[in-house]
Design an enzyme around this catalytic site. Sequence first.
Site, PDB file in Angstrom:
ATOM      1  N   THR A 388      -0.992  -2.526  -6.523  1.00 34.74           N
ATOM      2  CA  THR A 388       0.355  -1.926  -6.488  1.00 34.74           C
ATOM      3  C   THR A 388       1.336  -2.688  -7.386  1.00 34.74           C
ATOM      4  OG1 THR A 388      -0.071  -1.204  -4.238  1.00 34.74           O
ATOM      5  CG2 THR A 388       2.192  -1.097  -4.927  1.00 34.74           C
ATOM      6  N   SER A 459       2.422   5.787   3.435  1.00 34.02           N
ATOM      7  CA  SER A 459       2.472   4.635   2.520  1.00 34.02           C
ATOM      8  C   SER A 459       3.399   3.552   3.040  1.00 34.02           C
ATOM      9  CB  SER A 459       2.986   5.102   1.155  1.00 34.02           C
ATOM     10  OG  SER A 459       3.165   3.997   0.298  1.00 34.02           O
TER      11      SER A 459
END
Length: 575
Positions: A388, A459
Amino acid sequence: MAVSKALMSMPRRIQFFAACSRAIALLLALALFIAPCSNADSAAPQTSAVGVHGMVVSESDDAAHAGVEILKQGGNAVDAALATELAVGVTNPAACGIGGGGFMLIYIAKVRHFYALDYRETAPLQSRPDMYIRNGKPDEDLARDGILGVGVPGEIAGIDAALRRFGTMKFQQIAAPAEKLAGDGYVASEHLGKEIETLAPKLKSDPGLSQVFLKPDGSPLKAGDTIVAKNLAATLKGLGNDPVTNFYRGEVAAALVAFMKAHGGLLTAADLANYRPDWRDPIHHRYEGYDVYAMPPPSSGGVVLEMLGALDSGHLAGLGVNSPPYLARLIEVMRQGFIDREQYADPSFVGVEIQKLLTDSHILELRERAMHPKTSPPPPAAAHDHGTTNLLVADKDGNVVALTTTINTVFGAKMSVPELGIILNDEMDDFAVAPGVPNAYHLEGELANQVRPGKRPLSSMTPIIVTKNGKPVMTTGGSGGPTIISGVLQVALNILAFHLDATSAVAEPRIHEQAAPDVVIVEQAMPAATRSALEQMGYKLKVVPNLGAVGAITIAPANLHGAADPRKGGGAVGY
Ligand code: DON
Protein backbone atom coordinates in the site's frame (compact mmCIF):
# COMPACT_ATOMS: atom_id res chain seq x y z
CA MET A 1 -8.89 -2.88 33.40
CA ALA A 2 -10.64 0.47 33.42
CA VAL A 3 -8.68 3.37 32.03
CA SER A 4 -9.37 5.47 35.14
CA LYS A 5 -7.79 2.73 37.29
CA ALA A 6 -4.83 2.67 34.94
CA LEU A 7 -4.50 6.42 35.36
CA MET A 8 -4.52 6.28 39.13
CA SER A 9 -2.02 3.45 39.24
CA MET A 10 0.71 5.30 37.34
CA PRO A 11 3.80 4.99 39.53
CA ARG A 12 5.92 8.05 40.34
CA ARG A 13 9.00 6.80 38.51
CA ILE A 14 6.91 6.46 35.36
CA GLN A 15 5.67 10.01 35.76
CA PHE A 16 9.27 11.07 36.06
CA PHE A 17 10.18 9.02 33.01
CA ALA A 18 7.29 10.45 31.03
CA ALA A 19 8.52 13.96 31.86
CA CYS A 20 12.05 13.04 30.70
CA SER A 21 10.85 11.48 27.48
CA ARG A 22 8.71 14.56 26.80
CA ALA A 23 11.76 16.77 27.24
CA ILE A 24 13.79 14.58 24.87
CA ALA A 25 10.93 14.56 22.34
CA LEU A 26 10.77 18.36 22.54
CA LEU A 27 14.50 18.69 21.85
CA LEU A 28 14.19 16.23 18.97
CA ALA A 29 11.21 18.12 17.60
CA LEU A 30 13.15 21.39 17.76
CA ALA A 31 16.10 19.82 15.96
CA LEU A 32 13.87 18.31 13.31
CA PHE A 33 11.90 21.52 12.91
CA ILE A 34 15.07 23.49 12.26
CA ALA A 35 16.33 20.84 9.82
CA PRO A 36 13.54 20.83 7.19
CA CYS A 37 14.04 23.10 4.25
CA SER A 38 12.73 23.57 0.75
CA ASN A 39 14.29 20.63 -1.08
CA ALA A 40 12.75 20.47 -4.53
CA ASP A 41 16.14 20.54 -6.20
CA SER A 42 18.25 18.56 -3.77
CA ALA A 43 19.24 15.05 -4.78
CA ALA A 44 19.31 13.24 -1.42
CA PRO A 45 15.87 12.04 -0.33
CA GLN A 46 14.45 13.96 2.62
CA THR A 47 11.51 12.77 4.64
CA SER A 48 10.85 16.23 6.01
CA ALA A 49 10.45 19.58 4.25
CA VAL A 50 8.95 23.04 4.42
CA GLY A 51 7.49 24.67 1.32
CA VAL A 52 5.69 27.87 0.50
CA HIS A 53 3.99 27.20 -2.85
CA GLY A 54 3.34 23.50 -2.64
CA MET A 55 4.14 20.26 -0.87
CA VAL A 56 4.10 16.61 -1.92
CA VAL A 57 4.59 13.80 0.60
CA SER A 58 4.94 10.30 -0.80
CA GLU A 59 6.35 6.93 0.22
CA SER A 60 8.66 7.32 -2.79
CA ASP A 61 11.05 10.24 -3.10
CA ASP A 62 11.08 9.97 -6.92
CA ALA A 63 7.30 10.12 -6.94
CA ALA A 64 7.22 13.15 -4.63
CA HIS A 65 9.60 14.93 -7.02
CA ALA A 66 7.34 13.94 -9.93
CA GLY A 67 4.41 15.60 -8.17
CA VAL A 68 6.34 18.80 -7.48
CA GLU A 69 7.43 18.93 -11.14
CA ILE A 70 3.76 18.94 -12.12
CA LEU A 71 3.03 21.73 -9.62
CA LYS A 72 5.90 23.73 -11.12
CA GLN A 73 4.49 23.19 -14.59
CA GLY A 74 1.32 24.94 -13.38
CA GLY A 75 -0.68 21.87 -12.38
CA ASN A 76 -2.90 21.96 -9.31
CA ALA A 77 -2.88 19.60 -6.32
CA VAL A 78 -5.06 17.09 -8.19
CA ASP A 79 -2.75 16.98 -11.23
CA ALA A 80 0.24 16.62 -8.92
CA ALA A 81 -1.37 13.92 -6.77
CA LEU A 82 -2.26 11.85 -9.82
CA ALA A 83 1.24 12.22 -11.30
CA THR A 84 2.67 11.16 -7.93
CA GLU A 85 0.27 8.22 -7.81
CA LEU A 86 1.30 6.95 -11.25
CA ALA A 87 4.98 7.44 -10.40
CA VAL A 88 4.78 5.65 -7.04
CA GLY A 89 3.06 2.80 -8.88
CA VAL A 90 6.34 2.45 -10.80
CA THR A 91 8.83 2.98 -7.96
CA ASN A 92 6.92 1.14 -5.18
CA PRO A 93 5.59 -1.64 -7.41
CA ALA A 94 5.21 -4.14 -4.58
CA ALA A 95 2.72 -1.80 -2.89
CA CYS A 96 0.54 -0.22 -5.54
CA GLY A 97 0.10 0.37 -9.25
CA ILE A 98 -2.36 0.39 -12.10
CA GLY A 99 -3.38 -3.17 -11.24
CA GLY A 100 -4.83 -1.95 -7.92
CA GLY A 101 -7.26 0.63 -6.56
CA GLY A 102 -7.74 3.18 -3.80
CA PHE A 103 -9.51 6.08 -2.14
CA MET A 104 -8.99 9.78 -2.76
CA LEU A 105 -10.10 12.71 -0.62
CA ILE A 106 -10.00 16.08 -2.37
CA TYR A 107 -10.50 19.61 -1.02
CA ILE A 108 -11.11 22.26 -3.66
CA ALA A 109 -10.45 25.68 -2.13
CA LYS A 110 -12.36 27.75 -4.71
CA VAL A 111 -15.65 26.12 -3.77
CA ARG A 112 -14.61 25.21 -0.19
CA HIS A 113 -15.83 21.69 -0.75
CA PHE A 114 -14.66 18.14 -0.05
CA TYR A 115 -15.01 15.27 -2.52
CA ALA A 116 -14.43 11.56 -1.90
CA LEU A 117 -13.58 9.21 -4.75
CA ASP A 118 -13.82 5.45 -4.27
CA TYR A 119 -11.91 3.56 -6.95
CA ARG A 120 -11.55 0.40 -4.93
CA GLU A 121 -11.42 -2.94 -6.77
CA THR A 122 -14.67 -4.88 -7.18
CA ALA A 123 -15.27 -8.63 -6.99
CA PRO A 124 -15.55 -10.16 -10.48
CA LEU A 125 -19.09 -10.94 -11.65
CA GLN A 126 -18.34 -14.68 -11.52
CA SER A 127 -17.23 -14.60 -7.88
CA ARG A 128 -19.31 -16.28 -5.16
CA PRO A 129 -19.40 -16.13 -1.33
CA ASP A 130 -18.08 -19.71 -1.10
CA MET A 131 -15.39 -19.37 -3.75
CA TYR A 132 -12.59 -19.94 -1.22
CA ILE A 133 -14.11 -23.02 0.39
CA ARG A 134 -12.44 -26.31 -0.50
CA ASN A 135 -13.66 -29.65 0.89
CA GLY A 136 -15.91 -27.74 3.26
CA LYS A 137 -13.04 -25.70 4.69
CA PRO A 138 -12.02 -22.10 4.00
CA ASP A 139 -8.68 -21.84 2.19
CA GLU A 140 -7.66 -18.22 2.70
CA ASP A 141 -4.44 -18.62 0.69
CA LEU A 142 -6.59 -18.82 -2.44
CA ALA A 143 -7.66 -15.21 -1.85
CA ARG A 144 -4.12 -14.06 -1.14
CA ASP A 145 -1.68 -15.55 -3.61
CA GLY A 146 -2.70 -16.31 -7.15
CA ILE A 147 -5.32 -15.64 -9.72
CA LEU A 148 -8.45 -16.03 -7.52
CA GLY A 149 -7.27 -13.15 -5.32
CA VAL A 150 -7.59 -10.63 -8.14
CA GLY A 151 -10.29 -7.94 -7.98
CA VAL A 152 -11.26 -5.68 -10.89
CA PRO A 153 -8.65 -2.87 -10.86
CA GLY A 154 -9.97 0.64 -10.21
CA GLU A 155 -6.73 2.66 -10.35
CA ILE A 156 -6.92 4.01 -13.90
CA ALA A 157 -10.67 4.71 -13.70
CA GLY A 158 -10.09 6.64 -10.47
CA ILE A 159 -7.18 8.66 -11.83
CA ASP A 160 -9.16 9.50 -14.96
CA ALA A 161 -12.29 10.52 -13.00
CA ALA A 162 -10.34 12.87 -10.70
CA LEU A 163 -8.31 14.32 -13.56
CA ARG A 164 -11.37 15.05 -15.70
CA ARG A 165 -13.30 16.59 -12.82
CA PHE A 166 -10.63 18.67 -11.09
CA GLY A 167 -7.36 18.44 -13.01
CA THR A 168 -6.03 20.93 -15.53
CA MET A 169 -3.78 18.60 -17.53
CA LYS A 170 -4.11 15.70 -19.96
CA PHE A 171 -3.38 12.13 -18.84
CA GLN A 172 -0.13 11.93 -20.82
CA GLN A 173 1.18 15.06 -19.11
CA ILE A 174 0.66 13.65 -15.63
CA ALA A 175 1.83 10.18 -16.71
CA ALA A 176 5.08 11.49 -18.21
CA PRO A 177 7.20 11.23 -15.03
CA ALA A 178 5.98 7.67 -14.39
CA GLU A 179 6.71 6.67 -17.98
CA LYS A 180 10.22 8.07 -17.70
CA LEU A 181 10.90 6.29 -14.39
CA ALA A 182 9.62 3.00 -15.79
CA GLY A 183 11.34 3.30 -19.17
CA ASP A 184 14.71 4.76 -18.13
CA GLY A 185 14.78 2.98 -14.80
CA TYR A 186 14.74 4.02 -11.15
CA VAL A 187 16.95 3.20 -8.22
CA ALA A 188 15.40 0.62 -5.89
CA SER A 189 14.84 1.98 -2.37
CA GLU A 190 15.92 0.13 0.78
CA HIS A 191 12.33 -0.82 1.34
CA LEU A 192 11.78 -2.23 -2.15
CA GLY A 193 15.12 -4.07 -1.95
CA LYS A 194 13.93 -5.85 1.19
CA GLU A 195 10.57 -6.70 -0.34
CA ILE A 196 12.19 -8.20 -3.44
CA GLU A 197 14.58 -10.22 -1.32
CA THR A 198 11.81 -11.56 0.93
CA LEU A 199 9.50 -12.41 -1.95
CA ALA A 200 12.22 -13.68 -4.32
CA PRO A 201 11.08 -17.34 -4.25
CA LYS A 202 7.56 -16.31 -5.27
CA LEU A 203 8.78 -13.76 -7.83
CA LYS A 204 10.83 -16.54 -9.43
CA SER A 205 7.73 -18.47 -10.38
CA ASP A 206 6.15 -15.54 -12.26
CA PRO A 207 7.75 -14.78 -15.65
CA GLY A 208 6.82 -11.05 -15.64
CA LEU A 209 7.96 -10.41 -12.06
CA SER A 210 11.22 -12.33 -12.40
CA GLN A 211 12.03 -10.49 -15.63
CA VAL A 212 11.80 -7.09 -13.89
CA PHE A 213 12.89 -7.80 -10.31
CA LEU A 214 15.42 -10.62 -10.59
CA LYS A 215 18.80 -10.73 -12.31
CA PRO A 216 19.28 -13.15 -15.22
CA ASP A 217 20.88 -15.62 -12.76
CA GLY A 218 17.69 -15.52 -10.65
CA SER A 219 19.16 -13.55 -7.75
CA PRO A 220 17.09 -10.60 -6.51
CA LEU A 221 17.83 -6.99 -7.46
CA LYS A 222 18.86 -5.04 -4.39
CA ALA A 223 18.47 -1.56 -2.93
CA GLY A 224 20.57 0.78 -5.05
CA ASP A 225 20.18 -1.32 -8.22
CA THR A 226 18.41 0.23 -11.19
CA ILE A 227 15.09 -1.35 -12.08
CA VAL A 228 13.68 -0.92 -15.56
CA ALA A 229 10.04 -1.69 -16.37
CA LYS A 230 9.88 -1.16 -20.14
CA ASN A 231 6.56 -2.95 -20.63
CA LEU A 232 4.89 -0.88 -17.93
CA ALA A 233 6.27 2.28 -19.55
CA ALA A 234 4.80 1.19 -22.89
CA THR A 235 1.44 0.39 -21.28
CA LEU A 236 1.27 3.83 -19.64
CA LYS A 237 2.16 5.50 -22.95
CA GLY A 238 -0.35 3.35 -24.83
CA LEU A 239 -3.15 4.58 -22.58
CA GLY A 240 -2.90 7.90 -24.41
CA ASN A 241 -5.27 10.60 -23.24
CA ASP A 242 -8.27 8.30 -23.02
CA PRO A 243 -6.96 5.82 -20.48
CA VAL A 244 -10.34 4.41 -19.47
CA THR A 245 -11.27 3.33 -22.98
CA ASN A 246 -7.86 1.76 -23.47
CA PHE A 247 -7.58 0.07 -20.10
CA TYR A 248 -11.16 -1.14 -19.61
CA ARG A 249 -12.32 -1.76 -23.19
CA GLY A 250 -9.27 -1.62 -25.46
CA GLU A 251 -5.98 -3.43 -25.91
CA VAL A 252 -5.09 -3.52 -22.22
CA ALA A 253 -8.46 -5.08 -21.41
CA ALA A 254 -7.99 -7.70 -24.12
CA ALA A 255 -4.54 -8.67 -22.80
CA LEU A 256 -5.77 -8.77 -19.19
CA VAL A 257 -8.74 -10.96 -20.08
CA ALA A 258 -6.59 -13.31 -22.18
CA PHE A 259 -4.19 -13.67 -19.23
CA MET A 260 -7.09 -14.40 -16.88
CA LYS A 261 -8.46 -17.05 -19.21
CA ALA A 262 -5.08 -18.71 -19.60
CA HIS A 263 -4.55 -18.85 -15.82
CA GLY A 264 -8.03 -19.82 -14.62
CA GLY A 265 -9.00 -16.36 -13.37
CA LEU A 266 -12.55 -15.05 -13.02
CA LEU A 267 -12.15 -11.52 -14.36
CA THR A 268 -13.84 -11.03 -17.75
CA ALA A 269 -14.26 -8.33 -20.39
CA ALA A 270 -17.66 -7.52 -18.84
CA ASP A 271 -16.00 -6.94 -15.43
CA LEU A 272 -13.63 -4.39 -16.93
CA ALA A 273 -16.24 -2.70 -19.13
CA ASN A 274 -18.65 -2.39 -16.17
CA TYR A 275 -16.13 -0.98 -13.68
CA ARG A 276 -17.03 2.53 -12.44
CA PRO A 277 -15.38 4.62 -9.73
CA ASP A 278 -17.85 6.09 -7.22
CA TRP A 279 -17.98 9.71 -6.08
CA ARG A 280 -19.23 9.43 -2.51
CA ASP A 281 -20.16 11.96 0.18
CA PRO A 282 -17.19 12.48 2.50
CA ILE A 283 -17.93 11.88 6.17
CA HIS A 284 -17.13 14.37 8.88
CA HIS A 285 -16.85 14.76 12.64
CA ARG A 286 -15.66 17.47 15.00
CA TYR A 287 -12.63 17.07 17.22
CA GLU A 288 -11.68 19.81 19.71
CA GLY A 289 -12.85 22.62 17.42
CA TYR A 290 -11.43 21.03 14.27
CA ASP A 291 -13.50 19.55 11.44
CA VAL A 292 -12.13 16.19 10.37
CA TYR A 293 -13.11 14.89 6.90
CA ALA A 294 -12.67 11.28 5.89
CA MET A 295 -13.62 8.61 3.34
CA PRO A 296 -16.96 6.85 3.93
CA PRO A 297 -17.37 3.04 3.76
CA PRO A 298 -16.06 0.78 2.34
CA SER A 299 -13.09 2.73 3.71
CA SER A 300 -12.52 2.80 7.48
CA GLY A 301 -12.58 6.60 7.71
CA GLY A 302 -15.60 6.36 9.99
CA VAL A 303 -13.64 4.24 12.46
CA VAL A 304 -11.01 6.99 12.81
CA LEU A 305 -13.76 9.59 13.27
CA GLU A 306 -15.45 7.46 15.96
CA MET A 307 -12.16 7.05 17.80
CA LEU A 308 -11.32 10.76 17.59
CA GLY A 309 -14.83 11.59 18.77
CA ALA A 310 -14.40 9.34 21.80
CA LEU A 311 -11.24 11.25 22.73
CA ASP A 312 -12.84 14.70 22.26
CA SER A 313 -14.03 17.21 24.86
CA GLY A 314 -10.82 17.52 26.81
CA HIS A 315 -10.63 13.77 27.20
CA LEU A 316 -6.85 13.82 26.84
CA ALA A 317 -6.31 16.99 28.87
CA GLY A 318 -3.20 16.85 31.00
CA LEU A 319 -1.91 13.63 29.47
CA GLY A 320 1.50 13.68 27.78
CA VAL A 321 2.12 12.38 24.28
CA ASN A 322 2.82 8.65 24.53
CA SER A 323 2.52 8.70 28.31
CA PRO A 324 1.26 5.37 29.70
CA PRO A 325 -2.17 6.71 30.76
CA TYR A 326 -2.64 8.24 27.31
CA LEU A 327 -1.67 4.98 25.63
CA ALA A 328 -4.02 3.02 27.91
CA ARG A 329 -6.88 5.28 26.91
CA LEU A 330 -5.91 4.94 23.25
CA ILE A 331 -5.78 1.14 23.46
CA GLU A 332 -9.30 0.93 24.88
CA VAL A 333 -10.71 3.36 22.33
CA MET A 334 -8.95 1.56 19.45
CA ARG A 335 -10.34 -1.77 20.67
CA GLN A 336 -13.90 -0.45 20.61
CA GLY A 337 -13.35 1.28 17.26
CA PHE A 338 -12.22 -2.00 15.71
CA ILE A 339 -15.25 -3.77 17.20
CA ASP A 340 -17.45 -1.20 15.44
CA ARG A 341 -15.46 -1.74 12.23
CA GLU A 342 -17.20 -5.08 11.89
CA GLN A 343 -20.31 -3.14 10.85
CA TYR A 344 -18.48 -1.48 7.96
CA ALA A 345 -18.68 -2.86 4.40
CA ASP A 346 -19.62 -1.81 0.86
CA PRO A 347 -22.70 0.42 1.36
CA SER A 348 -24.04 -0.53 -2.08
CA PHE A 349 -24.59 -4.07 -0.75
CA VAL A 350 -25.02 -3.72 3.00
CA GLY A 351 -26.84 -1.07 5.02
CA VAL A 352 -23.95 0.56 6.90
CA GLU A 353 -25.50 2.99 9.39
CA ILE A 354 -22.59 5.37 9.11
CA GLN A 355 -24.53 8.47 10.19
CA LYS A 356 -25.75 6.61 13.28
CA LEU A 357 -22.21 5.40 14.05
CA LEU A 358 -21.07 9.03 13.98
CA THR A 359 -23.81 10.44 16.23
CA ASP A 360 -22.74 11.95 19.55
CA SER A 361 -24.78 9.37 21.43
CA HIS A 362 -23.10 6.41 19.69
CA ILE A 363 -19.65 7.93 20.22
CA LEU A 364 -20.48 8.52 23.89
CA GLU A 365 -21.49 4.86 24.11
CA LEU A 366 -18.15 3.84 22.48
CA ARG A 367 -16.33 5.95 25.08
CA GLU A 368 -18.28 4.22 27.87
CA ARG A 369 -17.37 0.80 26.44
CA ALA A 370 -13.73 1.91 26.32
CA MET A 371 -13.83 3.02 29.96
CA HIS A 372 -15.37 -0.27 31.12
CA PRO A 373 -14.02 -2.93 28.77
CA LYS A 374 -14.94 -6.59 28.96
CA THR A 375 -12.20 -9.23 28.68
CA SER A 376 -11.45 -10.52 25.19
CA PRO A 377 -10.15 -13.82 23.74
CA PRO A 378 -6.43 -14.81 23.95
CA PRO A 379 -3.88 -13.65 21.41
CA PRO A 380 -2.55 -15.35 18.29
CA ALA A 381 0.30 -13.58 16.47
CA ALA A 382 -0.44 -10.24 14.82
CA ALA A 383 0.28 -9.28 11.24
CA HIS A 384 1.91 -6.22 9.83
CA ASP A 385 3.56 -5.63 6.50
CA HIS A 386 4.23 -2.81 4.14
CA GLY A 387 2.20 -2.94 0.98
CA THR A 388 0.00 0.00 0.00
CA THR A 389 0.96 3.64 -0.36
CA ASN A 390 -0.33 6.97 0.84
CA LEU A 391 0.40 10.37 -0.64
CA LEU A 392 -0.52 13.92 0.27
CA VAL A 393 -0.43 17.12 -1.77
CA ALA A 394 -1.15 20.75 -0.88
CA ASP A 395 -0.88 23.50 -3.49
CA LYS A 396 -0.51 27.28 -3.44
CA ASP A 397 -4.24 27.84 -3.98
CA GLY A 398 -5.22 25.91 -0.87
CA ASN A 399 -6.30 22.73 -2.64
CA VAL A 400 -5.45 19.50 -0.80
CA VAL A 401 -5.44 15.86 -1.92
CA ALA A 402 -4.95 12.85 0.37
CA LEU A 403 -5.08 9.44 -1.24
CA THR A 404 -4.24 5.87 -0.38
CA THR A 405 -3.92 3.15 -2.99
CA THR A 406 -2.87 -0.47 -2.98
CA ILE A 407 -2.52 -3.85 -4.63
CA ASN A 408 -2.99 -5.24 -1.07
CA THR A 409 -0.22 -7.53 0.23
CA VAL A 410 3.38 -7.15 -0.96
CA PHE A 411 3.44 -7.76 -4.74
CA GLY A 412 -0.34 -8.35 -4.61
CA ALA A 413 -1.33 -11.71 -6.10
CA LYS A 414 2.39 -12.32 -6.87
CA MET A 415 1.39 -12.47 -10.52
CA SER A 416 1.87 -10.03 -13.36
CA VAL A 417 0.77 -9.76 -16.95
CA PRO A 418 4.26 -9.73 -18.51
CA GLU A 419 3.54 -7.92 -21.77
CA LEU A 420 1.67 -5.15 -19.88
CA GLY A 421 4.06 -4.89 -16.93
CA ILE A 422 0.96 -4.81 -14.67
CA ILE A 423 1.17 -6.48 -11.25
CA LEU A 424 -2.17 -7.98 -10.24
CA ASN A 425 -3.80 -7.13 -6.91
CA ASP A 426 -4.97 -9.65 -4.29
CA GLU A 427 -7.67 -7.36 -2.94
CA MET A 428 -10.19 -10.23 -2.70
CA ASP A 429 -8.41 -11.14 0.56
CA ASP A 430 -9.96 -8.04 2.13
CA PHE A 431 -13.35 -9.78 1.90
CA ALA A 432 -14.40 -12.26 4.58
CA VAL A 433 -13.27 -15.55 3.06
CA ALA A 434 -15.77 -17.13 5.48
CA PRO A 435 -17.32 -15.77 8.70
CA GLY A 436 -14.74 -15.72 11.49
CA VAL A 437 -11.77 -16.55 9.22
CA PRO A 438 -9.06 -13.92 9.62
CA ASN A 439 -7.52 -12.25 6.56
CA ALA A 440 -3.83 -11.42 6.02
CA TYR A 441 -4.10 -8.73 8.73
CA HIS A 442 -5.86 -10.98 11.28
CA LEU A 443 -9.08 -9.03 10.79
CA GLU A 444 -11.88 -11.51 11.28
CA GLY A 445 -14.42 -11.94 8.53
CA GLU A 446 -17.96 -10.70 9.05
CA LEU A 447 -21.04 -11.52 7.00
CA ALA A 448 -21.40 -7.86 6.01
CA ASN A 449 -18.08 -8.17 4.20
CA GLN A 450 -18.85 -11.42 2.39
CA VAL A 451 -17.91 -11.78 -1.30
CA ARG A 452 -20.64 -10.76 -3.78
CA PRO A 453 -20.25 -10.12 -7.50
CA GLY A 454 -19.49 -6.44 -8.10
CA LYS A 455 -18.96 -5.70 -4.40
CA ARG A 456 -16.03 -3.74 -2.96
CA PRO A 457 -14.14 -5.30 -0.02
CA LEU A 458 -13.90 -3.41 3.27
CA SER A 459 -10.68 -1.43 3.55
CA SER A 460 -8.54 0.06 6.29
CA MET A 461 -7.21 2.78 3.99
CA THR A 462 -8.30 6.10 5.42
CA PRO A 463 -6.82 9.40 4.28
CA ILE A 464 -8.12 12.41 6.23
CA ILE A 465 -8.07 16.20 5.87
CA VAL A 466 -8.68 18.50 8.84
CA THR A 467 -9.94 22.09 8.76
CA LYS A 468 -10.18 24.84 11.35
CA ASN A 469 -12.54 27.76 10.75
CA GLY A 470 -13.18 26.37 7.28
CA LYS A 471 -9.50 26.21 6.19
CA PRO A 472 -7.39 23.02 5.87
CA VAL A 473 -4.76 22.83 8.61
CA MET A 474 -3.45 19.32 8.17
CA THR A 475 -3.78 16.09 6.26
CA THR A 476 -2.56 12.59 6.99
CA GLY A 477 -2.89 9.03 5.74
CA GLY A 478 -0.85 5.86 5.74
CA SER A 479 -0.16 2.30 4.69
CA GLY A 480 0.07 -0.92 6.67
CA GLY A 481 -3.29 -2.70 6.71
CA PRO A 482 -5.28 -2.07 9.91
CA THR A 483 -2.35 -0.14 11.39
CA ILE A 484 -3.39 2.60 8.95
CA ILE A 485 -6.42 3.26 11.19
CA SER A 486 -4.43 3.40 14.43
CA GLY A 487 -1.51 5.23 12.78
CA VAL A 488 -3.68 7.93 11.24
CA LEU A 489 -5.42 8.35 14.61
CA GLN A 490 -2.13 8.75 16.49
CA VAL A 491 -0.51 11.12 14.01
CA ALA A 492 -3.69 13.23 13.94
CA LEU A 493 -3.73 13.35 17.76
CA ASN A 494 -0.01 14.16 17.88
CA ILE A 495 -0.75 17.24 15.77
CA LEU A 496 -4.22 18.27 16.99
CA ALA A 497 -4.04 17.33 20.68
CA PHE A 498 -0.31 17.50 21.42
CA HIS A 499 0.57 20.26 18.93
CA LEU A 500 3.61 18.50 17.49
CA ASP A 501 4.88 19.59 14.09
CA ALA A 502 4.41 17.16 11.19
CA THR A 503 7.92 15.68 11.44
CA SER A 504 7.71 14.93 15.15
CA ALA A 505 4.10 13.75 14.88
CA VAL A 506 5.09 11.15 12.30
CA ALA A 507 8.31 10.16 14.12
CA GLU A 508 6.73 9.45 17.54
CA PRO A 509 6.57 5.71 18.28
CA ARG A 510 3.14 4.15 17.80
CA ILE A 511 0.99 1.35 19.15
CA HIS A 512 -1.76 -0.73 17.54
CA GLU A 513 -4.76 -2.51 19.04
CA GLN A 514 -7.47 -4.08 16.87
CA ALA A 515 -9.71 -5.89 19.39
CA ALA A 516 -8.79 -9.37 18.13
CA PRO A 517 -6.17 -10.73 18.58
CA ASP A 518 -6.06 -9.42 22.16
CA VAL A 519 -2.54 -8.11 22.05
CA VAL A 520 -1.25 -4.57 21.88
CA ILE A 521 1.45 -4.18 19.23
CA VAL A 522 4.10 -1.67 20.23
CA GLU A 523 6.98 -0.26 18.25
CA GLN A 524 10.38 -1.02 19.70
CA ALA A 525 11.15 2.72 19.74
CA MET A 526 8.54 3.09 22.48
CA PRO A 527 10.66 3.58 25.64
CA ALA A 528 11.11 0.40 27.69
CA ALA A 529 9.73 2.10 30.79
CA THR A 530 6.54 3.01 28.96
CA ARG A 531 6.19 -0.56 27.75
CA SER A 532 6.64 -2.00 31.21
CA ALA A 533 4.11 0.51 32.60
CA LEU A 534 1.59 -0.83 30.09
CA GLU A 535 2.42 -4.40 31.08
CA GLN A 536 1.91 -3.52 34.73
CA MET A 537 -1.54 -2.30 33.78
CA GLY A 538 -2.25 -5.78 32.48
CA TYR A 539 -1.75 -5.34 28.73
CA LYS A 540 -0.12 -8.10 26.71
CA LEU A 541 2.39 -6.49 24.39
CA LYS A 542 4.04 -7.63 21.20
CA VAL A 543 7.03 -5.52 20.24
CA VAL A 544 7.71 -4.99 16.52
CA PRO A 545 10.35 -2.94 14.64
CA ASN A 546 7.71 -0.62 13.25
CA LEU A 547 4.03 -0.25 12.50
CA GLY A 548 3.13 0.84 8.98
CA ALA A 549 3.96 4.23 7.52
CA VAL A 550 2.02 7.45 8.05
CA GLY A 551 2.74 10.77 6.34
CA ALA A 552 1.46 14.24 7.22
CA ILE A 553 1.33 17.82 5.99
CA THR A 554 0.53 20.71 8.29
CA ILE A 555 -0.79 23.79 6.55
CA ALA A 556 -0.14 27.21 8.06
CA PRO A 557 -0.78 30.60 6.41
CA ALA A 558 2.97 31.11 5.87
CA ASN A 559 4.14 27.61 4.98
CA LEU A 560 3.50 23.93 4.43
CA HIS A 561 5.38 21.41 6.54
CA GLY A 562 5.51 17.92 5.04
CA ALA A 563 6.73 14.68 6.59
CA ALA A 564 7.07 11.29 4.98
CA ASP A 565 7.45 8.42 7.41
CA PRO A 566 11.14 7.55 7.92
CA ARG A 567 9.98 4.01 8.80
CA LYS A 568 9.43 3.38 5.09
CA GLY A 569 11.53 6.13 3.50
CA GLY A 570 9.99 8.15 0.72
CA GLY A 571 10.13 11.88 0.40
CA ALA A 572 8.62 15.19 1.40
CA VAL A 573 9.29 17.74 -1.31
CA GLY A 574 8.30 21.36 -0.95
CA TYR A 575 8.91 24.39 -3.12
O1 DON B 1 -7.49 -1.97 1.92
C1 DON B 1 -6.93 -2.49 2.87
O2 DON B 1 -7.27 -2.36 4.03
C2 DON B 1 -5.71 -3.34 2.61
N1 DON B 1 -5.79 -3.89 1.29
C3 DON B 1 -4.50 -2.50 2.80
C4 DON B 1 -3.26 -3.31 2.65
C5 DON B 1 -2.07 -2.66 3.18
O3 DON B 1 -2.08 -1.60 3.71
C6 DON B 1 -0.83 -3.46 3.00
N2 DON B 1 0.12 -3.14 3.98
N3 DON B 1 0.21 -3.70 4.99
